[in-house]
Design a protein around this motif. Structure first.
Motif, mmCIF file in Angstrom:
data_model
loop_
_atom_site.group_PDB
_atom_site.id
_atom_site.type_symbol
_atom_site.label_atom_id
_atom_site.label_comp_id
_atom_site.label_asym_id
_atom_site.label_seq_id
_atom_site.Cartn_x
_atom_site.Cartn_y
_atom_site.Cartn_z
ATOM 1 N N GLN A 83 7.075 0.507 0.944
ATOM 2 C CA GLN A 83 6.503 0.098 0.225
ATOM 3 C C GLN A 83 5.671 -1.742 0.949
ATOM 4 O O GLN A 83 7.147 -2.371 0.726
ATOM 5 N N LYS A 84 4.837 -1.735 1.218
ATOM 6 C CA LYS A 84 4.341 -3.266 1.022
ATOM 7 C C LYS A 84 5.163 -4.316 0.021
ATOM 8 O O LYS A 84 5.762 -5.436 0.742
ATOM 9 N N CYS A 85 4.331 -4.428 -1.031
ATOM 10 C CA CYS A 85 5.293 -4.874 -1.772
ATOM 11 C C CYS A 85 6.142 -3.697 -2.219
ATOM 12 O O CYS A 85 5.962 -3.324 -3.509
ATOM 13 N N CYS A 86 7.694 -4.635 -1.806
ATOM 14 C CA CYS A 86 8.718 -3.228 -2.476
ATOM 15 C C CYS A 86 8.811 -3.249 -3.704
ATOM 16 O O CYS A 86 9.993 -4.526 -3.502
ATOM 17 N N GLU A 87 8.654 -2.674 -4.464
ATOM 18 C CA GLU A 87 7.971 -2.565 -6.032
ATOM 19 C C GLU A 87 9.955 -3.122 -6.583
ATOM 20 O O GLU A 87 10.566 -3.865 -7.182
ATOM 21 N N VAL A 88 10.595 -1.822 -6.207
ATOM 22 C CA VAL A 88 11.832 -1.611 -7.227
ATOM 23 C C VAL A 88 13.244 -2.941 -6.454
ATOM 24 O O VAL A 88 13.788 -3.279 -7.412
ATOM 25 N N LEU A 89 12.962 -3.457 -4.497
ATOM 26 C CA LEU A 89 13.894 -4.256 -4.469
ATOM 27 C C LEU A 89 13.575 -5.336 -5.123
ATOM 28 O O LEU A 89 14.401 -5.915 -5.214
ATOM 29 N N ALA A 90 12.144 -6.106 -5.060
ATOM 30 C CA ALA A 90 11.741 -7.196 -6.443
ATOM 31 C C ALA A 90 12.239 -7.269 -7.185
ATOM 32 O O ALA A 90 12.544 -8.407 -7.764
ATOM 33 N N ARG A 91 11.760 -6.044 -8.268
ATOM 34 C CA ARG A 91 11.936 -5.985 -9.051
ATOM 35 C C ARG A 91 13.653 -6.453 -9.293
ATOM 36 O O ARG A 91 13.920 -7.514 -10.985
ATOM 37 N N ASN A 92 14.400 -6.010 -9.082
ATOM 38 C CA ASN A 92 15.932 -5.350 -8.799
ATOM 39 C C ASN A 92 16.242 -7.333 -8.301
ATOM 40 O O ASN A 92 17.455 -7.422 -9.461
ATOM 41 N N ILE A 93 15.617 -7.739 -7.811
ATOM 42 C CA ILE A 93 16.615 -9.083 -7.546
ATOM 43 C C ILE A 93 16.481 -9.867 -8.361
ATOM 44 O O ILE A 93 16.853 -11.175 -8.547
ATOM 45 N N GLY A 248 0.312 2.133 -6.778
ATOM 46 C CA GLY A 248 1.705 1.048 -5.632
ATOM 47 C C GLY A 248 1.314 0.877 -4.727
ATOM 48 O O GLY A 248 1.990 0.532 -3.327
ATOM 49 N N GLY A 249 -0.804 1.149 -4.417
ATOM 50 C CA GLY A 249 -1.327 0.249 -3.059
ATOM 51 C C GLY A 249 -1.092 2.451 -1.810
ATOM 52 O O GLY A 249 -2.138 2.563 -1.293
ATOM 53 N N PHE A 250 -0.556 3.479 -2.737
ATOM 54 C CA PHE A 250 -0.796 4.845 -2.018
ATOM 55 C C PHE A 250 -2.025 5.366 -2.329
ATOM 56 O O PHE A 250 -2.532 5.917 -1.226
ATOM 57 N N LEU A 251 -2.397 5.169 -3.287
ATOM 58 C CA LEU A 251 -4.045 5.914 -3.276
ATOM 59 C C LEU A 251 -5.227 5.261 -2.999
ATOM 60 O O LEU A 251 -6.226 5.567 -3.030
ATOM 61 N N THR A 252 -4.921 3.663 -2.567
ATOM 62 C CA THR A 252 -6.282 3.199 -1.972
ATOM 63 C C THR A 252 -5.612 3.034 -0.262
ATOM 64 O O THR A 252 -6.470 2.423 0.467
ATOM 65 N N GLY A 253 -4.684 3.410 0.019
ATOM 66 C CA GLY A 253 -3.968 3.637 2.071
ATOM 67 C C GLY A 253 -3.453 2.412 2.173
ATOM 68 O O GLY A 253 -2.506 2.636 3.770
ATOM 69 N N VAL A 254 -2.970 1.707 1.002
ATOM 70 C CA VAL A 254 -2.704 0.315 1.959
ATOM 71 C C VAL A 254 -0.705 0.590 2.350
ATOM 72 O O VAL A 254 -0.720 0.626 3.398
ATOM 73 N N ASN A 255 -0.041 1.987 1.247
ATOM 74 C CA ASN A 255 0.980 2.701 1.965
ATOM 75 C C ASN A 255 0.578 3.752 2.846
ATOM 76 O O ASN A 255 0.192 4.473 1.719
#
Length: 289
Positions: A83-93, A248-255
């Protein structure tokens, strides 16, 4: 009581008018919480915060963590589909470095609740339960109509009062699949809050889920699998500013790749994260505003 909030985003104008949404979000978060950690993940040029800081009323409780593209690539094992903005890793940080009694994971699109009302709610809640507060709806037409066609960032408090007056509780259940008894409400990831010891017991978000979709439901299933309660509540009022398609960007094709539904929900038992979840063994710098 100390409340910490973690907010993640990326400087890519995801959903349109991202700067405006982020300004409302951060101003209200700074007022409501004792500690706000904004994690900017993988922005192609510079952090989103630097574009909007002149419209933010800082008071020394915002931590700003920047994960640049080179570090983001390294932390996702150079997976081109992460994911371009990788939510799980950013949130955990952010969660691992938060110091509050209650820790909140939320998104950049939220106008946050009033402090007094939130504190009264938290004082009534169980210390061994993972909660999600159902968001209410706001959009740019509603905002501009209230402000006579303008977007005056310094008047967000009166806007929130207006939205509270005209809104109703949003009871909107959702299942992502036949084996999902854990989402509880639609878009559960917008406001997930629990005592610090609950987050630490489940070791945050599952760090294997580096693609879009299902991670928010997954963390709620993990809470249940670790024998914590799981509950949706509908107050105090908080508002999500509409930005079209989510996912999370999947529905718009970002990811282009999504997390596997079966891995994320039916097959999840307890956490697979190591004790170093949130890269707790890595010294990550931050600045305070």
């Amino acid at each position: 009581m100390k409340i910490s909030a973690v907010i993640v985003s990326r400087n890519d104008n995801y959903g349109g008018q991202l700067n405006e949404r982020a300004t409302y979000c951060l101003n209200s978060a700074i007022e409501t919480y004792d500690e706000v950690t904004y994690v900017d993940w993988n922005s192609p040029t510079h952090s989103l915060l630097y574009d909007i800081k002149d419209n933010i009323k800082f008071k020394g409780n915002l931590k700003h963590i920047v994960i640049p593209p080179s570090a983001a690539s390294h932390l996702t094992s150079h997976d081109e589909h992460a994911q371009k903005c990788c939510e799980v890793l950013a949130r955990n940080i952010g969660l691992r470095r938060s110091t509050g009694d209650w820790l909140l994971s939320t998104n950049i699109d939220i106008i946050h609740p009033k402090r007094k009302e939130l504190e009264e709610t938290l004082n009534s809640l169980d210390q061994n339960t993972f909660y999600t507060i159902s968001r209410r709806h706001a959009d740019w037409d509603m905002i501009k109509n209230f402000h006579n066609g303008e977007i005056p960032f310094d008047q967000w408090v009166s806007l929130r009062d207006h939205l509270i007056d005209i809104s109703e509780e949003r009871h909107f259940p959702e299942k992502t699949g036949d084996d999902d008894d854990y989402s509880i409400i639609n878009c559960c990831g917008d406001y997930q809050i629990a005592p610090k010891q609950v987050w630490h017991s489940i070791r945050g978000f599952e760090e294997e889920l580096i693609y879009p979709l299902y991670a928010d439901t997954n963390v709620q299933k993990k809470a249940a699998m670790h024998n914590f309660g799981l509950k949706a509540i509908f107050n105090p009022p908080l508002f999500h500013i509409d930005h079209g398609k989510g996912g999370g960007g999947f529905l718009t094709g970002v990811n282009k790749k999504q997390n596997d539904y079966y891995r994320a929900i039916p097959y999840q038992t307890k956490t697979e994260n190591p004790e170093t979840w949130g890269f707790s063994d890595v010294d990550i710098e931050y600045e305070t505003f």
